[in-house]
Design a protein around this motif. Structure first.
Motif, PDB file in Angstrom:
ATOM      1  N   LYS A 129       0.804  -1.224   0.000  1.00  0.00           N
ATOM      2  CA  LYS A 129       0.000   0.000   0.000  1.00  0.00           C
ATOM      3  C   LYS A 129       0.837   1.274   0.000  1.00  0.00           C
ATOM      4  N   ASP A 139      -3.572  -3.400  -5.323  1.00  0.00           N
ATOM      5  CA  ASP A 139      -4.583  -4.452  -5.157  1.00  0.00           C
ATOM      6  C   ASP A 139      -4.047  -5.812  -5.582  1.00  0.00           C
ATOM      7  N   HIS A 142      -1.476  -6.867  -3.057  1.00  0.00           N
ATOM      8  CA  HIS A 142      -2.080  -7.315  -1.800  1.00  0.00           C
ATOM      9  C   HIS A 142      -2.611  -8.738  -1.929  1.00  0.00           C
ATOM     10  N   HIS A 143      -3.207  -9.054  -3.063  1.00  0.00           N
ATOM     11  CA  HIS A 143      -3.741 -10.405  -3.275  1.00  0.00           C
ATOM     12  C   HIS A 143      -2.636 -11.445  -3.176  1.00  0.00           C
TER      13      HIS A 143
END
Length: 397
Positions: A129, A139, A142-143
């Motif tokens: 982030k 995103d 993060h996955h």
């Protein structure tokens, strides 16, 4: 991407951990006593039996597939390397520092087992982030970060309870175990010596049966001692069972379609388990802060041992990690994915696993010494993790 951006991206997750840890220490103070010793033990049980299994199971079920397991096959090898190299360096530290017998298992465990679960789950997704992160879209990052961190937590839990638990167990019970073996030998040997010289040929068959029975008793005693020393049931700790459930749901298509996704008929089960698992990270971090407060009272452990463990975990192991991961990358054993390589490198630079404190409490061997080790290790982790994370991100960028 400049050094300042990398340093900022690496330091923010560590600062979050420090703030929550400091809150845990504050709540555990005697005049506050919200997170006292009894409360911490009860919370520890909830985390151990409920929060952690739910966290591992839901993250693995959501992010792990058969294809991702194949692509991440090197991670178990990498984690095993941290345990083996850490143990070897810990044994060298024991030879140099000559600690008391009951601390040898603690030293080996602290050098071998890093915090492969909670810290990666906090640090790796948080790095995604940050604006200075070299890992692309937040995103997508993060996955994959949750998949890598969840697998790290699952494998680390298996190795911790299969290896470190039994290591501390053997060393803490070594003296009493030797006495028991001596007593058992004393009861068996007279029986054996009596049957070595039979009085008559007619008693040969009886003598052989007696000798065979005595040898069978000895084998049973040794197997019993081994089973008592090596408790394989702890391999299937709740987190390990949660990992198995997560692997099964994630890799079996019909189960995955039934439980995972916005259109899954039984998605409420996954959502409920995820809600429970989300409580694991802040709760464990608060408990860490409360446990570290005990280290301020000190113990009789030599600072030479404490700083030796710190040197192993924060200086020597990361250097070995760079050599191993870079070597695997050069040989084509790992994909050229910056985030994946960063996770593999970070696994060599983590502080000792907090569950080592739980293990020492179970056997009453080095409990106060463990608090001092954790206090210094996690106090210095703020500097070490920030610097190593910055360097690792520069290395993979």
């Amino acid at each position: 991407m400049g050094f300042v951006d990398l340093l900022s991206a690496a330091s923010m997750p560590v600062l979050k951990v420090l703030i929550i840890t400091a809150l845990g220490s504050f709540l555990a103070m005697h005049h506050i006593d919200i997170l006292g010793q009894t409360t911490r033990k009860q919370l520890n049980n909830i985390v151990f039996f409920v929060f952690n299994p739910a966290l591992v199971a839901t993250n693995l079920a959501t992010t792990i597939t058969y294809e991702s397991i194949v692509s991440m096959w090197f991670m178990p090898v990498n984690i095993l390397a941290t345990f083996i190299i850490g143990s070897a360096l810990g044994w060298m530290l024991i030879v140099i520092a000559t600690p008391p017998q009951h601390l040898k298992g603690l030293i080996l465990g602290a050098c071998a087992a890093g915090n492969l679960g909670n810290l990666p789950l906090i640090i790796i997704p948080a790095v995604c982030k940050e604006e200075g992160s070299p890992f692309g879209d937040p995103d997508v990052c993060h996955h994959y970060a949750m998949a890598y961190a969840s697998l790290s937590l699952a494998i680390g839990a298996v190795f911790l309870w299969a290896y470190v638990y039994n290591l501390v167990r053997v060393f803490s019970a070594q003296d009493s175990g030797n006495i028991a073996v001596a007593n058992e030998t004393g009861t068996v040997q007279p029986e054996l010596t009596q049957t070595l010289l039979p009085s008559s040929p007619s008693s040969n068959s009886i003598t052989m049966k007696q000798k065979g029975k005595a040898m069978l008793d000895v084998m049973k005693q040794h197997l019993g001692n081994f089973s008592k020393r090596i408790n394989l049931k702890l391999v299937f700790a709740p987190s390990t069972i949660g990992a198995i459930v997560g692997f099964v749901v994630g890799t079996i298509g019909p189960l995955r379609r039934l439980l995972i996704g916005t259109t899954a008929p039984l998605r409420v089960i996954q959502d409920s388990a995820s809600l429970v698992g989300d409580a694991a990270i802040p709760t464990v971090t608060l408990i860490v802060g409360g446990n570290l407060l005990r280290g301020l009272k000190g113990s009789g452990i030599s600072l030479r041992i404490v700083f030796g463990i710190v040197a192993v975990r924060y200086l020597l192991l990361p250097v070995f990690g760079i050599l191993i991961v870079k070597g695997a990358l050069y040989l084509g054993l790992v994909p050229a994915d910056p985030l994946y390589i960063f996770v593999l490198l970070l696994q060599f630079a983590l502080p000792p696993a907090m569950n080592i404190g739980t293990i020492t409490q179970l056997f009453g061997a080095g409990e106060s010494e463990c608090s001092v080790i954790m206090l210094w290790a996690y106090g210095l982790a703020s500097i070490s993790l920030t610097l190593w994370s910055t360097f690792f991100m520069w290395l993979v960028a």
